[in-house]
Design a protein around this motif. Structure first.
Motif, short mmCIF file in Angstrom:
data_model
loop_
_atom_site.label_atom_id
_atom_site.label_comp_id
_atom_site.label_asym_id
_atom_site.label_seq_id
_atom_site.Cartn_x
_atom_site.Cartn_y
_atom_site.Cartn_z
N THR A 1 -4.76 11.05 -12.56
CA THR A 1 -5.53 10.39 -11.51
C THR A 1 -5.48 8.88 -11.72
O THR A 1 -5.75 8.40 -12.83
CB THR A 1 -7.00 10.85 -11.55
N ILE A 2 -5.14 8.15 -10.68
CA ILE A 2 -5.10 6.69 -10.79
C ILE A 2 -6.48 6.10 -10.52
O ILE A 2 -7.17 6.48 -9.56
CB ILE A 2 -4.04 6.11 -9.84
N GLN B 1 0.83 -1.20 0.00
CA GLN B 1 0.00 0.00 0.00
C GLN B 1 0.86 1.26 0.00
O GLN B 1 0.47 2.28 -0.57
CB GLN B 1 -0.97 -0.03 1.18
N LEU C 1 -8.63 0.06 -0.46
CA LEU C 1 -8.07 0.71 -1.64
C LEU C 1 -8.65 2.11 -1.83
O LEU C 1 -7.94 3.04 -2.22
CB LEU C 1 -8.34 -0.16 -2.87
N SER C 2 -9.93 2.29 -1.50
CA SER C 2 -10.54 3.62 -1.61
C SER C 2 -9.90 4.62 -0.65
O SER C 2 -9.77 5.81 -0.96
CB SER C 2 -12.05 3.54 -1.35
N PHE D 1 -13.57 3.86 -9.14
CA PHE D 1 -13.11 2.53 -8.73
C PHE D 1 -13.62 1.56 -9.79
O PHE D 1 -14.82 1.46 -10.02
CB PHE D 1 -13.66 2.16 -7.36
N PRO E 1 -7.98 2.47 -9.77
CA PRO E 1 -7.64 1.07 -9.49
C PRO E 1 -8.72 0.13 -10.01
O PRO E 1 -9.91 0.45 -9.94
CB PRO E 1 -7.58 1.03 -7.96
N TYR F 1 1.80 1.83 -3.57
CA TYR F 1 0.65 2.36 -4.30
C TYR F 1 0.46 3.85 -4.01
O TYR F 1 0.22 4.66 -4.92
CB TYR F 1 -0.60 1.57 -3.92
N LYS F 2 0.60 4.24 -2.75
CA LYS F 2 0.47 5.65 -2.38
C LYS F 2 1.55 6.49 -3.05
O LYS F 2 1.29 7.64 -3.44
CB LYS F 2 0.51 5.81 -0.86
N LYS G 1 -17.00 6.13 -3.90
CA LYS G 1 -16.44 6.10 -5.24
C LYS G 1 -17.51 5.85 -6.30
O LYS G 1 -18.61 5.37 -6.00
CB LYS G 1 -15.35 5.02 -5.36
N VAL H 1 0.38 7.01 -6.58
CA VAL H 1 -0.69 8.01 -6.58
C VAL H 1 -0.09 9.41 -6.48
O VAL H 1 -0.47 10.33 -7.22
CB VAL H 1 -1.68 7.75 -5.42
N THR I 1 -6.92 6.02 -2.36
CA THR I 1 -7.14 6.45 -3.74
C THR I 1 -7.95 7.75 -3.72
O THR I 1 -9.16 7.72 -3.50
CB THR I 1 -7.90 5.39 -4.55
#
Length: 536
Positions: free
Chosen positions: A250-251, A234, A337-338, A346, A253, A237-238, A377, A241, A341
């Protein structure tokens, strides 16, 4: 004497003009995507180490943009321009209007280059155009002996569609952090603003979920062909982002479900409804219009973990849609994940779920939509999701079935255009392409360019379209060189399809401009495909 003086004046005037800018005028530069309006003038601007960057407007918003410009040009020019509110030769002017306005104006004179916009994104896109106006060596990774001259003129520009994206499949083959960042850099230079990460599939689960650790411990172990695999923590991933946000990307996922879930079923067999991989040859891809080589009823089990899968056949896996534990996993995954993100979307997948009964599929999609909405999302799904009742505002991504897209439009939902026959970057250019597939089409550069999202389907009007996305699936992609070969130059074509109005796009013009863009790819060491359609 008067006559002689006139001759001298004329001679000196001709001499002055003969020393004007050499090379292409602004409207002849390799500007991609094509701006809405370009007017050239007979002078040029030279960037030197003595130049500075003047910021007009909100300093906190403009300073990172000035820093980005400095970082981009430093390696090739050796310059590090001073930044401040005083006079400057590079001027960034932020009016501070609507933040969702991506328009900008770029004016280049003999003494300055000025970018004006209502939003930081507009300033950023103006910077991309200004960079393209300089010699292609501006993107070189080392110092260049070049006069940094940009032709003068004025550009007014804004995008045709608000969503301009590309999808990178990191599931079939795991694509690591540095290669994803490299992809983001190239997207940004083409004014693309959404990166859709396909994070899970039959071959691998690539994102850490703390409440379900075996998803990556087991599901992330391998990849197509049996390689080592991998996954993003994570924190990784951050970082992606953050890196993307700095480039106004903007990513989005994607957790693909209820099909394409074998990696999850290998990690947690209790989610398995009783369908496991059959025996037999799984070496070919089963996509729309192709016959499956799998007998999906050939081998039944009960709640056993699936075997890890390293082939490329599709359509054989599914979550148990009647099991409450399935929805607990979905809720946990979407929640975790939200939370990391910041973007609005999503992606819930939903494609090629061939072994999920139709009623079960519809029930699953509708329930997952509710879960996504609960976590703040907006759901995006491949066009099959439109066979369910979509929530208002949700998006259907058209890739295969026009009838499905029509169902979404009929429900009042917008379409993300990704027709496989035009926008799939994993398709071969022709039969000699060293990697890629061709189940949808062979897609040469002209085919990727010569289509209009607004007229592609009689069931979809321009007002129904959110934007355009170019997916790169990685069944045959193993490394950065493979990514570059399949992506470039087609991503430039698709970026122009997404940014520039169809009425202004012209193939002959694009061929000349993409040849100039190819020079910048070469100085960066990008291993792009040199289409025979272009005089590189």
């Amino acid at each position: 004497m008067t006559y002689q003086k006139s001759i001298i004046v004329l001679f000196l005037s001709a001499l002055v003009f003969s020393c004007g800018p050499k090379g292409p005028s602004l409207d002849e530069r390799g500007l991609i995507p094509l701006p809405k309006s370009v007017s050239s003038s007979n002078s040029s601007f030279e960037l030197t180490s003595a130049a500075s960057i003047q910021l007009i407007g909100d300093q906190a918003s403009l300073e990172p943009l000035a820093q980005y410009f400095n970082q981009t040009i430093k390696r090739a020019t050796g310059f590090e321009l001073k930044v401040g509110e005083g006079e400057g030769q590079i001027i960034l002017e932020l009016y501070g209007g609507a933040l969702d306005d991506e328009s900008y104006e770029l004016e280049i004179t003999s003494s300055q280059a000025k970018i004006s916009a209502d939003s930081p994104a507009g300033i950023f896109y103006g910077i991309q155009t200004l960079l393209q106006a300089f010699p292609s060596q501006i993107f070189a990774p080392m110092a260049q002996n070049v006069n940094w001259i940009a032709p003068a003129g004025k550009i007014q520009d804004d995008p045709e569609y608000p969503y301009r994206g590309s999808m990178l499949d990191v599931a079939r083959h795991f694509i690591g952090m540095e290669d994803v960042k490299h992809y983001i850099d190239q997207m940004a230079r083409l004014k693309l603003n959404y990166l859709h990460l396909h994070l899970t599939d039959d071959q691998g689960w690539r994102i850490e979920i703390k409440s379900w650790p075996k998803l990556t411990e087991i599901g992330g172990k391998t990849q197509v062909g049996g390689g080592e695999g991998g996954f993003f923590t994570q924190e990784d991933y951050k970082e992606l982002v953050r890196y993307a946000q700095e480039r106004f990307i903007t990513i989005v996922p994607e957790i693909d479900m209820p099909g394409h879930t074998n990696a999850a079923l290998a990690a947690y067999g209790e989610l398995n409804p009783g369908i496991n991989l059959p025996d037999g040859d799984l070496s070919t891809v089963n996509h729309p219009g192709e016959e499956s080589e799998i007998d999906f009823t050939s081998k039944m089990i009960t709640r056993e973990p699936a075997e890890l899968y390293t082939g490329i056949e599709v359509g054989f896996s599914t979550f148990d849609t009647d099991l409450e534990l399935t929805y607990q996993l979905v809720d946990d995954v979407v929640r975790e994940l939200s939370e990391i993100t910041p973007g609005p979307y999503f992606h819930i997948g939903g494609d090629e779920s061939h072994v999920t009964a139709k009623d079960d599929y519809i029930k699953f999609v509708e329930r997952v939509q509710d879960i996504v909405q609960k976590h703040g999302k907006i759901s995006v799904g491949w066009d099959e999701v439109a066979t369910a009742n979509l929530l208002p505002g949700n998006i259907a991504q058209f890739w295969a079935m026009e009838d499905n897209a029509a169902l979404a439009v009929g429900q009042g939902n917008q379409i993300l255009m990704s027709p496989a026959k035009k926008s799939y970057l994993d398709m071969q250019y022709d039969s000699t392409s060293r990697i890629g597939l061709h189940w949808a089409a062979y897609i040469e550069l002209d085919s990727a360019y010569l289509w209009d999202p607004a007229t592609y389907s009689s069931n979809i009007k321009k007002s129904d379209i959110l934007g355009v996305e170019a997916p790169l699936w990685t069944e045959t992609v193993e490394n950065r060189a493979d990514i570059e070969y399949l992506t470039f130059p087609r991503l430039a074509a698709l970026a122009e399809v997404a940014w520039s109005p169809g009425s202004s796009r012209d193939w002959e013009s694009f061929k000349g401009r993409v040849a100039q863009l190819g020079e910048s790819w070469e100085v960066q060491g990008i291993q792009f495909y040199k289409s025979p359609k272009v005089a590189w």
